[in-house]
Scaffold this active site. Structure first.
Site, short mmCIF file in Angstrom:
data_model
loop_
_atom_site.label_atom_id
_atom_site.label_comp_id
_atom_site.label_asym_id
_atom_site.label_seq_id
_atom_site.Cartn_x
_atom_site.Cartn_y
_atom_site.Cartn_z
N ASP A 53 -0.74 -3.94 -2.04
CA ASP A 53 -1.97 -3.49 -2.67
C ASP A 53 -3.15 -4.36 -2.20
OD1 ASP A 53 -3.68 -2.29 -4.89
OD2 ASP A 53 -3.56 -4.35 -5.59
N GLU A 125 1.94 1.22 -0.18
CA GLU A 125 1.57 -0.19 -0.39
C GLU A 125 2.76 -1.11 -0.12
OE1 GLU A 125 -2.06 0.32 -3.61
OE2 GLU A 125 -0.03 -0.01 -4.37
#
Lengths: 233, 233
Positions: A53, A125
């Protein structure tokens, strides 16, 4: 696609070969799969998702910072938000076939999780987190150059940008002006749809026109064209 | 402190010397300063702040990911949020004297902006963004090792962590248990304050005690001790 096929695909398509295969495996493993395979000692993707992320945030931020040296931080932030979000990541997970490589629990498989945007965002991610740990930030940038960043040039992210607000901000930078949108025409298309044409005028001077399948889309297209004209000046 | 003194301080204290001094200058320049010095062609700190924000995110995420291999993503996220926030960044801006190097507009100087947390957070991020552009992610990590990361070992960030919720989550992982906080004693301290001692019991078995200047703080300290005991097992 098996994990072996996926590895070959990564190598052929993106010249990516993991030094530590277990990182790639972890990025593609969902929790319930592990619950159903107690003999496996690995982890699920969630810690790598946590890392990936922020790797996405910094990769996109640096790319935009360098590509648009004249954008102020508000424009940079808006574009970053458009690029770093569920729908965008889910799209690119499908593009690079990450979805086919996920090891899912049976219940999730039955309920169609393999095609669910929220899972595909997580997996994107996690994959980026794994690639970062295995090969560093530069390798992530090279991969994104071929996927997410390339999409900027196809106007992929424009759907997420509020061009009308951005144009208004630009036009009113040095004081109030009168901005007026007008629907110039509508014509019927196939399948019960219509094509609208909108114009945008500033202080009674027409600046640009745009078309779209709704008045809103036509106005947005006009604003986008007007912005490009202003930026080229 | 002049910018030259600040440069010497960075070199002496952190062994940091910018290759491109204009990046450091940009990180320490506030917009109104430029308005008041029209002869200067540089930028203010805001674009570097945009970049530095995400550099902080990834640096902290990677540090926590590697330091706590057994934490799940919820714990990692909670700690990252505690570390990456205004009060924390403002604190470290003061610690490394960034606040003294800022070039402020006169109005901001008069209104006390130099000591305002929100400005000091921005400047911290801008400085990190500048250091990243000048010397890369590894140099940022080395700098953070001496500042933000070092503070983990002094329990600096504990004030931002909800230890009671974390303990409850851990204890009830395998089903409901009865968690009970009790104030064991209070004794007067100097200056009209008191010291409280709280105990925490699980299913009538005392797990830990803690002290603090309020019942809430004492319970938090007890929960923190209990968590450490459970993690060491």
């Amino acid at each position: 696609m098996s994990q072996d096929s996926f590895k070959k695909y990564l190598l052929t398509e993106f010249n990516i070969q993991f030094n530590d295969d277990s990182l790639l495996q972890e990025a593609l493993t969902q929790r319930n799969y592990l619950n159903e395979h107690q003999d496996e000692s690995g982890r699920d993707y969630q810690r790598l998702e946590f890392l990936g992320d922020s790797v996405m945030q910094v990769s996109v931020a640096e790319y935009l910072f360098k590509r648009y040296p004249n954008w102020h931080e508000g424009q940079l932030t808006e574009m970053r938000i458009a690029m770093v979000q569920t729908r965008s990541f889910a799209h690119f997970s499908r593009v690079v076939h990450l979805n086919e490589g996920i090891r899912l629990g049976k219940g999730e498989e039955m309920s169609g999780a393999r095609d669910r945007d929220s899972l595909l965002e997580d997996i994107w991610e996690a994959f980026i987190g794994a690639l970062y740990l295995d090969q560093g930030l530069e390798a992530v940038s090279v991969f994104l150059d071929q996927t997410l960043f390339a999409a900027i040039d196809t106007d992929f992210f424009d759907r997420f940008i509020d061009f009308k607000s951005r144009l208004q901000e630009k036009l009113q930078k040095n004081g109030a002006v009168d901005i007026y949108y007008r629907t110039e025409s509508e014509q019927p298309l196939a399948g019960n749809t219509q094509l609208f044409e909108a114009s945008i005028s500033v202080d009674d001077h027409e600046l640009a026109r745009g078309t779209g399948k709704s008045i809103k889309d036509a106005e947005k297209a006009a604003a986008r064209t007007a912005l490009k004209l202003l930026e080229d000046k």
